[in-house]
Design a protein around this motif. Structure first.
Motif, PDB file in Angstrom:
ATOM      1  N   PHE A 514       7.416  -1.725   4.377  1.00  0.00           N
ATOM      2  CA  PHE A 514       6.640  -0.771   3.359  1.00  0.00           C
ATOM      3  C   PHE A 514       7.990   0.362   3.653  1.00  0.00           C
ATOM      4  CE2 PHE A 514       3.397  -3.345   4.632  1.00  0.00           C
ATOM      5  CZ  PHE A 514       3.006  -3.335   3.750  1.00  0.00           C
ATOM      6  N   LEU A 515       8.096   0.991   3.170  1.00  0.00           N
ATOM      7  CA  LEU A 515       8.063   2.972   2.905  1.00  0.00           C
ATOM      8  C   LEU A 515       6.887   3.507   3.090  1.00  0.00           C
ATOM      9  CD1 LEU A 515      10.357   4.901   3.190  1.00  0.00           C
ATOM     10  CD2 LEU A 515      10.878   4.900   1.273  1.00  0.00           C
ATOM     11  N   VAL A 516       7.026   4.580   3.990  1.00  0.00           N
ATOM     12  CA  VAL A 516       5.428   5.948   4.031  1.00  0.00           C
ATOM     13  C   VAL A 516       6.780   6.981   3.948  1.00  0.00           C
ATOM     14  CG1 VAL A 516       3.487   6.790   5.581  1.00  0.00           C
ATOM     15  CG2 VAL A 516       4.561   4.333   5.497  1.00  0.00           C
ATOM     16  N   ASN A 517       6.270   7.612   2.872  1.00  0.00           N
ATOM     17  CA  ASN A 517       7.106   9.063   2.826  1.00  0.00           C
ATOM     18  C   ASN A 517       5.906  10.216   2.566  1.00  0.00           C
ATOM     19  OD1 ASN A 517       8.972  10.836   1.791  1.00  0.00           O
ATOM     20  ND2 ASN A 517       8.181  10.756   0.151  1.00  0.00           N
ATOM     21  N   GLY A 518       6.040  11.267   3.106  1.00  0.00           N
ATOM     22  CA  GLY A 518       5.378  12.375   3.373  1.00  0.00           C
ATOM     23  C   GLY A 518       4.250  12.969   4.348  1.00  0.00           C
ATOM     24  N   GLY A 522      -1.239   8.899   4.982  1.00  0.00           N
ATOM     25  CA  GLY A 522      -1.703   8.384   6.823  1.00  0.00           C
ATOM     26  C   GLY A 522      -2.863   7.391   5.918  1.00  0.00           C
ATOM     27  N   GLN A 523      -3.898   7.105   7.086  1.00  0.00           N
ATOM     28  CA  GLN A 523      -4.646   5.866   6.844  1.00  0.00           C
ATOM     29  C   GLN A 523      -4.547   4.598   6.235  1.00  0.00           C
ATOM     30  OE1 GLN A 523      -8.272   8.576   6.085  1.00  0.00           O
ATOM     31  NE2 GLN A 523      -9.235   7.476   7.243  1.00  0.00           N
ATOM     32  N   ILE A 524      -3.193   3.898   6.140  1.00  0.00           N
ATOM     33  CA  ILE A 524      -2.788   3.281   5.604  1.00  0.00           C
ATOM     34  C   ILE A 524      -3.579   1.877   6.208  1.00  0.00           C
ATOM     35  CG2 ILE A 524      -1.114   1.689   4.389  1.00  0.00           C
ATOM     36  CD1 ILE A 524       0.669   5.135   4.445  1.00  0.00           C
ATOM     37  N   ASN A 525      -3.596   0.634   5.985  1.00  0.00           N
ATOM     38  CA  ASN A 525      -4.430  -0.130   6.985  1.00  0.00           C
ATOM     39  C   ASN A 525      -4.074  -1.602   6.061  1.00  0.00           C
ATOM     40  OD1 ASN A 525      -6.278   1.355   8.473  1.00  0.00           O
ATOM     41  ND2 ASN A 525      -7.282   1.775   6.521  1.00  0.00           N
ATOM     42  N   VAL A 526      -3.446  -2.195   6.889  1.00  0.00           N
ATOM     43  CA  VAL A 526      -2.804  -3.586   7.117  1.00  0.00           C
ATOM     44  C   VAL A 526      -3.397  -4.166   7.501  1.00  0.00           C
ATOM     45  CG1 VAL A 526      -1.127  -4.613   5.623  1.00  0.00           C
ATOM     46  CG2 VAL A 526      -1.008  -2.735   5.828  1.00  0.00           C
ATOM     47  N   THR A 527      -3.753  -6.018   6.634  1.00  0.00           N
ATOM     48  CA  THR A 527      -4.889  -6.815   7.780  1.00  0.00           C
ATOM     49  C   THR A 527      -3.756  -8.376   6.731  1.00  0.00           C
ATOM     50  OG1 THR A 527      -6.544  -6.775   6.133  1.00  0.00           O
ATOM     51  CG2 THR A 527      -6.600  -5.212   8.274  1.00  0.00           C
ATOM     52  N   LYS A 547       2.133   7.024  12.908  1.00  0.00           N
ATOM     53  CA  LYS A 547       0.992   6.641  13.550  1.00  0.00           C
ATOM     54  C   LYS A 547      -0.110   6.338  12.001  1.00  0.00           C
ATOM     55  CE  LYS A 547       0.647   8.147  18.154  1.00  0.00           C
ATOM     56  NZ  LYS A 547       0.144   8.467  18.792  1.00  0.00           N
ATOM     57  N   ALA A 548       0.920   6.736  10.845  1.00  0.00           N
ATOM     58  CA  ALA A 548       0.093   6.935   9.594  1.00  0.00           C
ATOM     59  C   ALA A 548       0.201   4.912   9.086  1.00  0.00           C
ATOM     60  CB  ALA A 548       1.233   7.234   7.940  1.00  0.00           C
ATOM     61  N   ILE A 549       0.204   4.681   9.688  1.00  0.00           N
ATOM     62  CA  ILE A 549       0.380   2.492   8.995  1.00  0.00           C
ATOM     63  C   ILE A 549       0.127   1.916  10.582  1.00  0.00           C
ATOM     64  CG2 ILE A 549       2.357   2.435   9.204  1.00  0.00           C
ATOM     65  CD1 ILE A 549       2.414   0.690   6.501  1.00  0.00           C
ATOM     66  N   SER A 550      -0.720   1.085   9.821  1.00  0.00           N
ATOM     67  CA  SER A 550      -1.211   0.008  11.054  1.00  0.00           C
ATOM     68  C   SER A 550      -1.412  -1.092   9.778  1.00  0.00           C
ATOM     69  CB  SER A 550      -3.209   0.417  11.425  1.00  0.00           C
ATOM     70  OG  SER A 550      -3.217  -0.212  12.001  1.00  0.00           O
ATOM     71  N   ILE A 551      -0.483  -1.864  10.614  1.00  0.00           N
ATOM     72  CA  ILE A 551      -0.466  -3.756  10.384  1.00  0.00           C
ATOM     73  C   ILE A 551      -0.984  -4.361  11.358  1.00  0.00           C
ATOM     74  CG2 ILE A 551       1.327  -5.455   9.708  1.00  0.00           C
ATOM     75  CD1 ILE A 551       3.203  -2.892   8.947  1.00  0.00           C
ATOM     76  N   LYS A 552      -2.004  -4.778  11.116  1.00  0.00           N
ATOM     77  CA  LYS A 552      -2.555  -6.110  11.802  1.00  0.00           C
ATOM     78  C   LYS A 552      -2.445  -7.536  11.538  1.00  0.00           C
ATOM     79  CE  LYS A 552      -5.238  -2.793  13.782  1.00  0.00           C
ATOM     80  NZ  LYS A 552      -5.083  -2.368  14.852  1.00  0.00           N
TER      81      LYS A 552
END
Length: 552
Positions: A514-518, A522-527, A547-552
């Motif tokens: 993943f690349l998170v830009n900007g 936010g609230q990027i949830n990966v399960t 903290k914009a992304i959560s990888i579970k």
């Protein structure tokens, strides 16, 4: 159970509930498809031969064919038969209760003599425009059809300009030898001086205030006709025929209701300028099934007018079913836009295959259009050898036709005030998609002032060079999506929020997942996604918060 475990369980339950709700909504929608009324005709049959038509390839049969149609309609309708043979003609006008039946191996060929096509007030991209009369047309008619398994040819090569780079050297030499005009830079061939005058006269495309059709006569050749134009007609059937070599758009139903296109074949050269296969504009209750399209521009396209004129008309294309179709070379397989200012809704696309198109599923608009595109349901789509994006949502469309999504040159990425001219894409449901070969897998590009919203992708496999880019979007749901891509990162999220990825698979040993830009991401949830197969899970740029992304 500790707090962390409890939170994770709650998140899983929430995702499960959303998934069940989404699945239920999609299943309900597919069980409540629109109903399209079919035309019914008397069996009485009149041959055009009875009215003096001759299949010698020399006789112009315009009068004979139109007289047969008029007589048939006057008697309450029936079938007007075009039997096997080569039938040269000028423009044909369909009338109520008439089925024009083009028999097997019949060739209904429209003359290359442009003087046979009078200049009329038509419609181009939602605006009143001077046009040469269409080869086949109907206005305000009810219960009409063109059927049979014969061929309808528009002699489009005498109307269209073409670039030198779209021909072989021998083709270019042969074309120039036939006449016409070569542009000053030597890069294009134009059919005539009349065409050149229209192409170089400012504001010639639309009818300007205070102007009449007579003012446009000196540039008449520039106003190429669409092949089949049906305006404000009800209960329309096009079935079985091959329609080919159109001067511009091939099939253009406008403001029609209860339109069926079944087992039709559209064949335009790949390099045909504006050679769209079908443009369904501001129509209600539409069925396109079992058909094959090979076009010089978009394949199956939905429109509803352009900019202010389209918004004033206020007629969306709605209640449309597209199923069991094949699209070969075209700028897009299934397309909505970019002239969608009246909106589009309740559209169902299923069991289609796209081979060699520039883009597969293509949804395009730009600032100034306005209009809302919503409640779009798509499933069971196969694609191969797509040049650009397999799935594209693009709000920066600039009118170009290169394969990479038409937005490479976007310049204004700052938010501007939202007005009625701000377009909206929302509520798309896309499932069971396979693509073997494309530059991009999924490309979503919204506007800073108007995010693309509520996009649901489920059970999607994309074998492409690049994976996914999600920009200026909200409420994006990717479930059971597989990206077999050659480059990294696999997924780019740019200034987007509430992006939910459940059960994603990807190429093993990807350099970066993943690349998170900007700052607004936010609230990027990966399960249910194994991130360990990537060398690097995630990186952050452009002020994105870790903290914009959560990888579970």
């Amino acid at each position: 159970m500790n707090l962390k475990t409890t939170a994770k369980a709650a998140l899983s339950i929430a995702f499960g509930a959303m998934s069940l709700c989404a699945t239920a909504q999609q299943q309900y929608s597919w069980t409540n498809l629109p109903k399209i009324a079919q035309p019914v005709f008397k069996k009485d049959t009149i041959s055009i031969v009875k009215f003096g038509a001759k299949s010698d390839g020399i006789t112009l049969n315009t009068k004979a064919i139109n007289n047969a149609i008029d007589a048939c309609s006057a008697k309450g309708g029936g079938v007007v038969l075009v039997p096997q043979g080569y039938w040269l003609t000028g423009p044909i006008v369909l009338k109520s209760n008439v089925n024009l039946h083009v028999d097997r191996a019949a060739m209904l060929a429209f003359t290359s003599d442009k003087s046979q096509y009078p200049l009329v007030e038509g419609n181009y991209e939602g605006h009143p425009s001077p046009r040469n009369q269409s080869p086949i047309s109907a206005t305000n008619q009810v219960n009409i059809a063109v059927t049979g398994t014969g061929i309808i040819d528009g002699h489009g090569e005498v109307w269209r300009a073409i670039g030198k780079d779209r021909l072989t050297e021998n083709e270019w030499k042969a074309l120039v030898a036939k006449g016409g005009i070569v542009s000053n830079d030597g890069r294009s061939w134009l059919p005539s001086e009349s065409y050149q005058k229209g192409a170089t006269t400012p504001n010639s495309t639309y009818i300007q205030p205070g102007k009449s059709l007579k003012d446009y006569e000196p540039m008449k050749d520039f106003f190429r006709p669409n092949m089949v134009v049906l305006t404000n007609c009800k209960k329309v059937l096009l079935e079985g025929v091959t329609v080919q070599n159109s001067p511009a758009w091939c099939l253009h139903p406008l403001l029609c209701e209860d339109l069926t296109l079944r087992n039709v074949r559209v064949r335009n050269p790949w390099n045909a300028q504006n050679g769209d296969a079908i443009d369904v504009e501001s129509c209600k209750n539409v069925l396109i099934e079992g058909s094959t399209f090979d076009a010089g521009d978009d394949g199956i396209c939905v429109k509803s007018g352009r900019d202010e004129e389209g918004r004033k008309r206020g007629k969306p294309t709605e209640n449309m079913i597209v199923r069991n179709n094949v699209v070969y070379r075209a700028h897009g397989g299934f397309v909505i836009g970019s002239e969608m200012s009246g909106g589009a809704r309740n559209i169902f696309v299923s069991n289609c295959t796209f081979i060699g198109t520039d883009i597969g599923l293509r949804f395009k608009t730009t600032r100034g259009r306005g209009g809302v595109v919503e409640k779009i349901f798509i499933k069971d789509i196969a694609m191969r050898d797509i040049l650009g994006s397999a799935i594209l949502f693009d709000m920066y469309y600039g009118g170009k036709s290169f394969a990479d999504g038409d937005a490479a040159g976007k310049t204004n990425v700052s938010a501007i005030p939202v007005t009625e001219a701000t377009p909206q894409f929302r509520d798309f449901w896309v499932s069971n998609i396979t693509c073997d070969g494309a530059s991009n897998g999924l490309l979503i590009r919204g506007l800073p002032e108007m995010a693309i919203k509520d996009i649901h992708l489920d059970n999607v496999t994309l074998k492409t060079t690049k994976g996914a880019e999600i920009s200026e979007a909200k409420n994006i749901f990717l479930k059971n999506v597989r990206f077999e891509c050659k480059t990294s990162p696999v997924v780019i999220v740019d200034n987007s929020s509430n992006v939910n990825i459940d059960g994603m698979k990807y190429t093993e040993n990807a350099d970066q997942l993943f690349l998170v830009n900007g700052e607004r991401s936010g609230q990027i949830n990966v399960t249910n996604t194994d991130a360990s197969k990537a060398k690097e899970k995630v990186s952050f740029k452009g002020g994105a918060n870790s903290k914009a992304i959560s990888i579970k």
